[in-house]
Design an enzyme around this catalytic site. Sequence first.
Site, PDB file in Angstrom:
ATOM      1  N   LYS A  50     106.681 -95.311  75.048  1.00 36.77           N
ATOM      2  CA  LYS A  50     105.289 -95.340  74.564  1.00 36.77           C
ATOM      3  C   LYS A  50     105.266 -94.924  73.087  1.00 36.77           C
ATOM      4  O   LYS A  50     106.263 -94.404  72.569  1.00 36.77           O
ATOM      5  CB  LYS A  50     104.430 -94.405  75.410  1.00 36.77           C
ATOM      6  CG  LYS A  50     104.842 -92.953  75.332  1.00 36.77           C
ATOM      7  CD  LYS A  50     104.109 -92.106  76.370  1.00 36.77           C
ATOM      8  CE  LYS A  50     104.582 -90.678  76.327  1.00 36.77           C
ATOM      9  NZ  LYS A  50     104.052 -89.874  77.448  1.00 36.77           N
ATOM     10  N   TYR A 277     100.005 -77.104  45.229  1.00 34.96           N
ATOM     11  CA  TYR A 277      98.592 -76.878  45.541  1.00 34.96           C
ATOM     12  C   TYR A 277      98.383 -75.510  46.173  1.00 34.96           C
ATOM     13  O   TYR A 277      99.158 -75.087  47.024  1.00 34.96           O
ATOM     14  CB  TYR A 277      98.084 -77.937  46.520  1.00 34.96           C
ATOM     15  CG  TYR A 277      97.900 -79.303  45.913  1.00 34.96           C
ATOM     16  CD1 TYR A 277      96.963 -79.526  44.913  1.00 34.96           C
ATOM     17  CD2 TYR A 277      98.661 -80.378  46.361  1.00 34.96           C
ATOM     18  CE1 TYR A 277      96.781 -80.787  44.366  1.00 34.96           C
ATOM     19  CE2 TYR A 277      98.494 -81.642  45.828  1.00 34.96           C
ATOM     20  CZ  TYR A 277      97.553 -81.845  44.832  1.00 34.96           C
ATOM     21  OH  TYR A 277      97.386 -83.086  44.305  1.00 34.96           O
TER      22      TYR A 277
HETATM   23  C1  PLP Z   1     105.264 -89.306  78.038  1.00 38.76           C
HETATM   24  C2  PLP Z   1     105.482 -89.255  79.483  1.00 38.76           C
HETATM   25  C3  PLP Z   1     106.761 -88.964  79.992  1.00 38.76           C
HETATM   26  C4  PLP Z   1     107.916 -88.571  79.097  1.00 38.76           C
HETATM   27  O1  PLP Z   1     107.746 -87.251  78.674  1.00 38.76           O
HETATM   28  P1  PLP Z   1     108.876 -86.488  77.814  1.00 38.76           P
HETATM   29  O2  PLP Z   1     108.402 -85.105  77.745  1.00 38.76           O
HETATM   30  O3  PLP Z   1     108.901 -87.158  76.482  1.00 38.76           O
HETATM   31  O4  PLP Z   1     110.137 -86.678  78.553  1.00 38.76           O
HETATM   32  C5  PLP Z   1     106.936 -89.020  81.352  1.00 38.76           C
HETATM   33  N1  PLP Z   1     105.908 -89.311  82.181  1.00 38.76           N
HETATM   34  C6  PLP Z   1     104.667 -89.565  81.738  1.00 38.76           C
HETATM   35  C7  PLP Z   1     103.578 -89.863  82.698  1.00 38.76           C
HETATM   36  C8  PLP Z   1     104.406 -89.540  80.378  1.00 38.76           C
HETATM   37  O5  PLP Z   1     103.170 -89.783  79.928  1.00 38.76           O
END
Ligand code: PLP
Length: 382
Positions: A50, A277
Site C-alpha cells: 500500500k 530559521y
Molecule cells: C499496513 C497493514 C499491514 C502491514 O503493517 P506493517 O506494520 O507495515 O507490517 C498489515 N495489515 C494491515 C491490515 C495493514 O493495514
Amino acid sequence: MPRPIRATISLPALSHNLQVVRNHLQLARQDCQETTGKSFGSPFIWAVIKANAYGHGLENGIKGFGQADGLALIDLNDAIRCREKGWDKKILMLEGFFEQADLPYLQENHITTSIHHIAQIKMLEKMPAGKPFDVFLKLNTGMNRLGFRPADCAARFQDLLVLQKQGRVGKIGFMSHFSSADGQPGAIDEPARLMMQAIEGLPGALSMCNSAATLRYPSLAFNERENWVRPGICLYGASPFDTPTETATAFGLRPAMSLKAKLLSVQHVEKGESVGYGATFTATQNTRVGVVACGYADGYPRHAPTGTPVVVNGVRTRIIGRVSMDMLTVDLDPVPDAREGDWVNLWGHNGPHIDEVASHAGTISYELMCALAKRVPVDLEE
Ligand SMILES: *Cc1c(COP(=O)(O)O)cnc(C)c1O
C-alpha cells in the site's frame, strides 16, 4: 538537470527482506513442530505494498516481492496495475471495496477482498453472480477501526456462505489486525484469543500478523488452518519496534530506500552566531556548516532536531538548526575534508538507519518512507 539529491531503491534489498521473513517463519515452524509434536504448513506471505509500496514505488514492490505469495494494498487502481504488470498470484484489498462500481473490477481481476462492514455485504448481494472472488471476513479484536465484532462473526460468515452458494463469493477466510504487536510483550494475547474463539468451528484461512506480530509472535501463524501473514515495514528494511534489541539490523533486514544529497555550500559560522530559521542553533565555537540540498519538501522530516545523524564522507555527524523547505544544515567540524559537491547520506546505504532518523524526528520510518517527495529523482538498484 535534476537537483543534486537522489533516492535509491534497492530491489535486491526488497527480495532479501522477504527471504528474511520466510526464514524467520521457517525457524518458528520447526520450533512449533518440536514443542507441539504436530506438523504445520508454511505460512503464505502477503507483501504489503500500500501507499506506493511505502514510498518505494508500486512497480518496484511488484518486482522486488516477486517471490511473495500475494500482494496486499488498499487502492483498486494499484491492484489493477499489478495485474497489468503481470502479477498473477493473489492480491488482497486490505480495506476491501468502497462502492458498488468497484465490484466488477474485483471480479475481472480475481482480487481477494476483506469484508469488514455490513454495507459491503449488501453490495455483494447486488453484484451479478457467476464470477466469484475470495474474501476475508475481518474481525475487530481491539483495534476498533475496521471489522465486525467477534460476536457477529458466525452470522456474517453465514451471510457469506449464502453468497458463496449463489456464486458471488469464492473461498472465505478470516483476518484481524493487532493494535499493539509492537507494544508490551503479550499485548496480542487477548486479541488473538478473541479471534481464535470467534472462528472456532468455522472453516477457512486465517490472517492476523503484520510485521511486528510476524517477527515477534510467529507461532500465531502455526495452527491447523492455512495461514497468511501480512508484513509491510520489515520488507522495506525497517523495524516495527523501538526497543534497543529488535532493530532491523538484528533481524538481518537491509534498508531498501536510501536518500542522499550534495553539499551546496560550506559556511564558516563564528562562535555565538546562529544558523537557519528561528535561529534554533547557536554555535558554541567557530563551526564549519554544510548546507545540504534536501529539505522537508523532499520528504526529510522538518521535526528532525539538531543532533539528528547524517553521514558525510563516511563520517557520522549531525544536523544543526531547523530543516527548511529545500535545504538543511549539518555540522562539518568532524569532517574537515568535506567540500561543496560532496554527497551527504541522510538515511539508508552508507547513512544512518532510517529508523534512527525517524526516532530523532519523533516519528516512525513508515512516515519518512511514505513522505519521500515526487520531486526527488530515484535511482534503481536492480
Ligand atoms: C499496513 C497493514 C499491514 C502491514 O503493517 P506493517 O506494520 O507495515 O507490517 C498489515 N495489515 C494491515 C491490515 C495493514 O493495514
